[in-house]
Design a protein around this motif. Structure first.
Motif, PDB file in Angstrom:
ATOM      1  N   VAL A 181       0.865  -1.303  -0.047  1.00 45.78           N
ATOM      2  CA  VAL A 181      -0.077  -0.038   0.017  1.00 45.78           C
ATOM      3  C   VAL A 181       0.734   1.215  -0.254  1.00 45.78           C
ATOM      4  CG1 VAL A 181      -1.669   1.400   1.188  1.00 45.78           C
ATOM      5  CG2 VAL A 181      -1.853  -1.122   1.109  1.00 45.78           C
ATOM      6  N   ALA A 182       1.920   1.329   1.006  1.00 45.07           N
ATOM      7  CA  ALA A 182       2.497   2.661   1.158  1.00 45.07           C
ATOM      8  C   ALA A 182       3.477   2.884   0.020  1.00 45.07           C
ATOM      9  CB  ALA A 182       3.188   2.599   2.513  1.00 45.07           C
ATOM     10  N   PHE A 183       4.315   1.799  -0.261  1.00 46.03           N
ATOM     11  CA  PHE A 183       5.303   1.875  -1.232  1.00 46.03           C
ATOM     12  C   PHE A 183       4.787   2.636  -2.662  1.00 46.03           C
ATOM     13  CE2 PHE A 183       8.451  -0.215  -4.187  1.00 46.03           C
ATOM     14  CZ  PHE A 183       9.331   0.777  -4.131  1.00 46.03           C
ATOM     15  N   PRO A 184       3.873   2.051  -3.074  1.00 47.46           N
ATOM     16  CA  PRO A 184       3.329   2.719  -4.335  1.00 47.46           C
ATOM     17  C   PRO A 184       3.016   4.000  -4.141  1.00 47.46           C
ATOM     18  CG  PRO A 184       2.031   0.717  -4.202  1.00 47.46           C
ATOM     19  CD  PRO A 184       2.883   0.897  -3.054  1.00 47.46           C
ATOM     20  N   ILE A 185       2.480   4.529  -3.106  1.00 44.26           N
ATOM     21  CA  ILE A 185       2.044   6.017  -2.791  1.00 44.26           C
ATOM     22  C   ILE A 185       3.269   6.857  -2.721  1.00 44.26           C
ATOM     23  CG2 ILE A 185       0.625   7.354  -1.358  1.00 44.26           C
ATOM     24  CD1 ILE A 185      -1.243   5.001  -0.868  1.00 44.26           C
ATOM     25  N   LEU A 186       4.123   6.297  -2.097  1.00 45.70           N
ATOM     26  CA  LEU A 186       5.386   6.975  -1.758  1.00 45.70           C
ATOM     27  C   LEU A 186       6.134   7.309  -3.302  1.00 45.70           C
ATOM     28  CD1 LEU A 186       6.868   4.952   1.247  1.00 45.70           C
ATOM     29  CD2 LEU A 186       6.091   7.513   1.214  1.00 45.70           C
ATOM     30  N   ARG A 187       6.146   6.099  -3.931  1.00 42.33           N
ATOM     31  CA  ARG A 187       6.618   6.146  -5.332  1.00 42.33           C
ATOM     32  C   ARG A 187       6.047   7.459  -6.291  1.00 42.33           C
ATOM     33  NH1 ARG A 187       8.178   0.802  -7.476  1.00 42.33           N
ATOM     34  NH2 ARG A 187       6.111   0.295  -7.537  1.00 42.33           N
ATOM     35  N   LYS A 188       4.859   7.378  -6.175  1.00 46.81           N
ATOM     36  CA  LYS A 188       3.896   8.360  -6.988  1.00 46.81           C
ATOM     37  C   LYS A 188       4.392   9.653  -6.434  1.00 46.81           C
ATOM     38  CE  LYS A 188      -1.086   9.895  -7.034  1.00 46.81           C
ATOM     39  NZ  LYS A 188      -2.266   9.670  -6.925  1.00 46.81           N
ATOM     40  N   PHE A 189       4.575  10.138  -5.222  1.00 48.64           N
ATOM     41  CA  PHE A 189       4.984  11.544  -4.891  1.00 48.64           C
ATOM     42  C   PHE A 189       6.640  11.470  -4.703  1.00 48.64           C
ATOM     43  CE2 PHE A 189       0.719  10.843  -3.368  1.00 48.64           C
ATOM     44  CZ  PHE A 189       0.293  12.204  -3.619  1.00 48.64           C
ATOM     45  N   GLY A 190       7.232  10.606  -4.966  1.00 49.54           N
ATOM     46  CA  GLY A 190       8.659  10.675  -4.932  1.00 49.54           C
ATOM     47  C   GLY A 190       9.123  10.972  -3.294  1.00 49.54           C
ATOM     48  N   PHE A 191       8.499  10.402  -2.282  1.00 47.60           N
ATOM     49  CA  PHE A 191       8.873  10.628  -1.069  1.00 47.60           C
ATOM     50  C   PHE A 191       9.548   9.721  -0.576  1.00 47.60           C
ATOM     51  CE2 PHE A 191       4.767  13.552  -0.263  1.00 47.60           C
ATOM     52  CZ  PHE A 191       5.182  14.426  -0.823  1.00 47.60           C
ATOM     53  N   GLN A 192      10.573   9.988   0.503  1.00 46.30           N
ATOM     54  CA  GLN A 192      11.521   9.147   1.113  1.00 46.30           C
ATOM     55  C   GLN A 192      10.707   8.629   2.386  1.00 46.30           C
ATOM     56  OE1 GLN A 192      15.479  10.221   1.123  1.00 46.30           O
ATOM     57  NE2 GLN A 192      14.571  12.491   0.676  1.00 46.30           N
ATOM     58  N   ALA A 193      10.992   7.488   2.705  1.00 43.68           N
ATOM     59  CA  ALA A 193      10.506   7.003   4.131  1.00 43.68           C
ATOM     60  C   ALA A 193      11.668   6.005   4.726  1.00 43.68           C
ATOM     61  CB  ALA A 193       9.226   6.293   3.816  1.00 43.68           C
ATOM     62  N   THR A 194      11.393   5.825   5.867  1.00 39.79           N
ATOM     63  CA  THR A 194      12.425   4.710   6.704  1.00 39.79           C
ATOM     64  C   THR A 194      11.441   3.630   7.247  1.00 39.79           C
ATOM     65  OG1 THR A 194      14.220   6.335   7.174  1.00 39.79           O
ATOM     66  CG2 THR A 194      14.109   4.575   8.522  1.00 39.79           C
ATOM     67  N   VAL A 195      11.864   2.545   7.051  1.00 41.18           N
ATOM     68  CA  VAL A 195      10.878   1.408   7.619  1.00 41.18           C
ATOM     69  C   VAL A 195      11.806   0.670   8.652  1.00 41.18           C
ATOM     70  CG1 VAL A 195       9.852  -0.896   7.229  1.00 41.18           C
ATOM     71  CG2 VAL A 195       9.693   0.774   5.337  1.00 41.18           C
ATOM     72  N   PHE A 196      11.175   0.779   9.830  1.00 36.75           N
ATOM     73  CA  PHE A 196      11.888   0.182  11.053  1.00 36.75           C
ATOM     74  C   PHE A 196      11.325  -1.084  11.364  1.00 36.75           C
ATOM     75  CE2 PHE A 196      12.458   4.838  12.218  1.00 36.75           C
ATOM     76  CZ  PHE A 196      13.801   4.740  12.325  1.00 36.75           C
ATOM     77  N   LEU A 197      12.320  -1.989  11.095  1.00 37.26           N
ATOM     78  CA  LEU A 197      11.966  -3.610  11.380  1.00 37.26           C
ATOM     79  C   LEU A 197      12.300  -4.237  12.426  1.00 37.26           C
ATOM     80  CD1 LEU A 197      11.151  -6.144   9.315  1.00 37.26           C
ATOM     81  CD2 LEU A 197      13.660  -6.233   9.195  1.00 37.26           C
ATOM     82  N   TYR A 198      11.249  -4.894  12.919  1.00 36.84           N
ATOM     83  CA  TYR A 198      11.887  -5.583  14.229  1.00 36.84           C
ATOM     84  C   TYR A 198      12.069  -7.191  13.446  1.00 36.84           C
ATOM     85  CZ  TYR A 198       7.125  -7.847  15.625  1.00 36.84           C
ATOM     86  OH  TYR A 198       6.040  -8.434  15.683  1.00 36.84           O
ATOM     87  N   SER A 199      13.204  -7.640  13.789  1.00 36.32           N
ATOM     88  CA  SER A 199      13.735  -8.733  12.784  1.00 36.32           C
ATOM     89  C   SER A 199      12.864 -10.004  13.061  1.00 36.32           C
ATOM     90  CB  SER A 199      14.918  -9.013  12.645  1.00 36.32           C
ATOM     91  OG  SER A 199      15.458  -9.012  14.476  1.00 36.32           O
ATOM     92  N   ASP A 200      12.454 -10.351  14.292  1.00 33.59           N
ATOM     93  CA  ASP A 200      11.714 -11.584  14.529  1.00 33.59           C
ATOM     94  C   ASP A 200      10.399 -11.800  13.527  1.00 33.59           C
ATOM     95  OD1 ASP A 200      13.568 -12.503  16.249  1.00 33.59           O
ATOM     96  OD2 ASP A 200      12.452 -12.614  18.126  1.00 33.59           O
TER      97      ASP A 200
END
Lengths: 339, 322
Positions: A181-200
């Motif tokens: 959901v978010a990635f295509p919208i970020l790409r549409k606007f050319g916006f950067q984002a940081t995804v914080f992942l908990y590895s488990d």
């Protein structure tokens, strides 16, 4: 009788035309012809006063004088213009004039927005695709600059200026909907984002997969960064846990995602999001050893130049937030208290 | 001659309009200037000087000395040989130095007396005059670090109680419910172990929050139902048990489901024991024991377990001595 009237009107018209700001309309896409370097009226180590040449827009001037097209906003803000036209005189700030962003009326702050999940059904931590798109649209239409956490680190630690209306986007945990959901919208606007992942979380049905993370990283828009191993609260001790055992457990919480992200994506860790926003000095010590420079909490608010880099404020965006509520989370300027 | 005063009036009006228009220009930026025709570099310079002088004066009138200093610096760059501009620049810089000294003194005094808010305001005024002032920046960084450490310390002492009304409304206060909402989301997303661990930690910290515990129990039971529908009966049963523990009590519906799962699991282990018995008596015994743990009233398992244990004893008796 008519001559003086016309004369006065003419003078007023000339005068007003001279003083008024030219309308700030975006220029059409630049022609293929190379830009001609405009006349330099004066220059020292701090400023260059130039007349824009044919084809020289803010991006060309930023590239020519600041070495980076992306710094066009510095010229735009200094001259209070959206764009320049050939023949227009502009001042290029070659050096940073205000590294802290403090002015008599207040100071620049950078809000960090925190999202979690995206989906058709809104809940506290789940934002609908339509709401997320509307929020990104709001940022784009209202002159916000979406900057990276690396740029924010530069502002906090090295006095590298950021645009006046800067905002950072972060998405916690690593839900699959970040990709869907978010990635295509970020790409549409050319916006950067940081995804914080908990590895488990990786491997769970609704979690991001490594190929999805790799694809987002490759786009240059998304950075994957650590959010602990298990998403346990890092300041809470287990029953009967000794100092040494606690430190060992924290080492695993910090090191595991940092190493995994490095191994799987070849991405070094610059920032860390604390589960539930809670942190203490033990955790910060461990982060520093791993080369992490920034830690984000969930204490709401914007971050001035003086913000402690390991306890940055971050505002959560909830599923029920209207655009008006969303707007209140975009604190890009803090008013100074009256004297 | 009678038209002359009128002409003067018109021109005065025009000049007034000029001044009004110019006064509205932002003080921190030079005006957008259209360059005259090519070859008139001096004209451009002259216009630029006038524009930046005006901005410098406006900034000073507004009390923005830092902006005035920047504009005078540009004016001096454009007209290095003009002593009056340099004098203006020097005067602004002197006023800045004085202001910085005064505000630093006030800020440090406030800091000494423990008034961090007043110290913050004074240091911000220093930086408004001198945006690169390291002393003021250091004080503000220290104050913010202390403030954030205090917020963290307060949070560490207690988990925030959940306001379910705020949670439902989705208002900004709903942030208070994050400690609960996060593990619920982990559970729903399939991180069952992580979600349960965090929910247990939440219940341990908030044992008296009945509304939250009911919500947690329901979420865990939902997950159990999903697994039950997928045929993962053992995991489903385990989740129902945890739902009861987290909620603090069961519900009639859960009791029914658990009872049904107990019987189904007991029968599954009975059948598994039957299959194992032909080749592995010890394994068969384990399976029937498990069957009876799920349903102590499963007579078939009880009988088969009794017989198997007897057979095992018999086998031990006839085993060749070493």
């Amino acid at each position: 009788m008519r001559t003086p009237t016309l004369g006065a009107a003419l003078v007023a018209a000339i005068v007003l035309a001279g003083c008024a700001q030219a309308p700030q309309r975006p220029l059409p896409a630049p022609e293929a012809a190379p830009a001609q370097e405009g006349m330099v009226i004066a220059r020292d180590e701090a400023f260059a006063v130039v007349v824009a040449g044919a084809g020289e827009d803010l991006g060309v001037l930023a590239q020519r004088y600041l070495g980076d097209r992306g710094k066009r906003w510095r010229i735009a803000e200094f001259n209070d213009v959206d764009e320049v036209r050939p023949g227009q005189t502009v001042v290029i700030p070659l050096k940073v004039t205000n590294p802290t962003g403090v002015y008599p009326g207040g100071y620049v702050t950078v809000p960090i927005l925190c999202y979690h999940r995206f989906g058709p059904k809104s809940s506290q931590l789940a934002v609908t695709p339509a709401a997320f798109e509307a929020q990104m649209e709001y940022l784009a239409r209202n002159g916000y600059h979406v900057i990276s956490l690396a740029q924010l680190a530069g502002f906090l630690e090295r006095g590298e200026p950021v645009p006046r209306k800067s905002v950072v986007l972060t998405i916690d945990d690593g839900y699959r909907s970040t990709y869907e959901v978010a990635f295509p919208i970020l790409r549409k606007f050319g916006f950067q984002a940081t995804v914080f992942l908990y590895s488990d979380f990786v491997g769970a049905p609704d979690a991001l997969t490594w190929p999805q993370m790799k694809e987002m990283e490759s786009s240059g828009l998304v950075k994957i960064q650590p959010h602990s191993k298990t998403h346990a609260n890092l300041v809470t001790r287990l029953a009967g846990e000794t100092d040494a055992k606690y430190r060992d457990r924290m080492r695993a919480e910090v090191d595991t995602p940092v190493r995994l992200i490095q191994d799987r994506l070849a991405v070094p860790s610059l920032a860390f999001a604390f589960p539930y926003g809670d942190v203490n000095e033990t955790v910060i010590d461990l982060l520093k050893r791993d080369g992490v420079q920034i830690g984000v909490t969930v204490t709401p608010g914007g971050n001035g130049f003086y913000a402690y880099p390991f306890m940055l404020r971050r505002s959560m965006v909830f599923g029920g937030d209207s655009i008006d509520v969303f707007r209140t989370k975009l604190a890009t300027f803090a008013q100074a208290a009256p004297r | 001659m009678s038209t002359l005063p009128w002409l003067r009036g018109g021109l005065a009006l025009a000049m007034l309009a000029l001044l009004t228009a110019c006064a509205q220009a932002p003080v921190d930026s030079p005006p957008a200037q259209e360059a005259p025709r090519a070859g008139s570099a001096e004209d451009v310079r002259t216009q630029a000087i006038a524009g930046h002088r005006r901005l410098a004066q406006q900034a000073r009138e507004k009390g923005d000395l830092a902006a005035a200093a920047v504009q005078w610096k540009i004016v001096v760059l454009l007209a290095p040989g003009e002593p009056s501009y340099r004098a203006e620049q020097d005067a602004v810089n002197a006023a800045i130095r004085q202001g910085v000294r005064d505000q630093l003194q006030a800020g440090n005094a406030a800091l000494k007396s423990g008034d961090n808010d007043r110290a913050t305001q004074a240091m911000l005024r220093v930086l408004a005059l001198d945006p690169a002032n390291e002393d003021a920046a250091r004080v503000l960084r220290d104050i913010d670090r202390q403030r954030m450490a205090r917020i963290q310390g307060d949070r560490a002492q207690k988990l925030r109680p959940v306001d379910l009304a705020a949670l439902k409304s989705g208002t900004p206060d709903a942030g208070a419910a994050y400690d609960l909402e996060q593990p619920l989301e982990m559970l729903r997303a399939g991180d069952v172990n992580g979600g349960l661990r965090e929910l247990k930690a939440y219940v341990d910290a908030n044992p008296g929050n009945r509304a939250a515990r009911q919500r947690i129990g329901a979420a865990v039971a939902d997950r159990a139902r999903e697994l039950q529908n997928k045929g993962s009966r053992e995991q489903a049963f385990s989740l129902y048990e945890q739902a009861v523990a987290l909620r603090g009590e069961s519900t009639p519906e859960w009791n029914r489901e658990m009872q049904s799962l107990r019987r189904a699991l007991s029968d599954e282990y009975y059948s598994s024991g039957e299959r194992a018995y032909r080749t592995d008596v010890a394994l068969a015994i384990t399976q029937w024991e498990t069957s009876l743990r799920y349903d102590p009233k499963n007579l078939r398992s009880a009988n088969r377990l009794r017989d198997a244990r007897a057979a095992q004893e018999k086998l031990k008796g006839i085993a060749p001595a070493k």
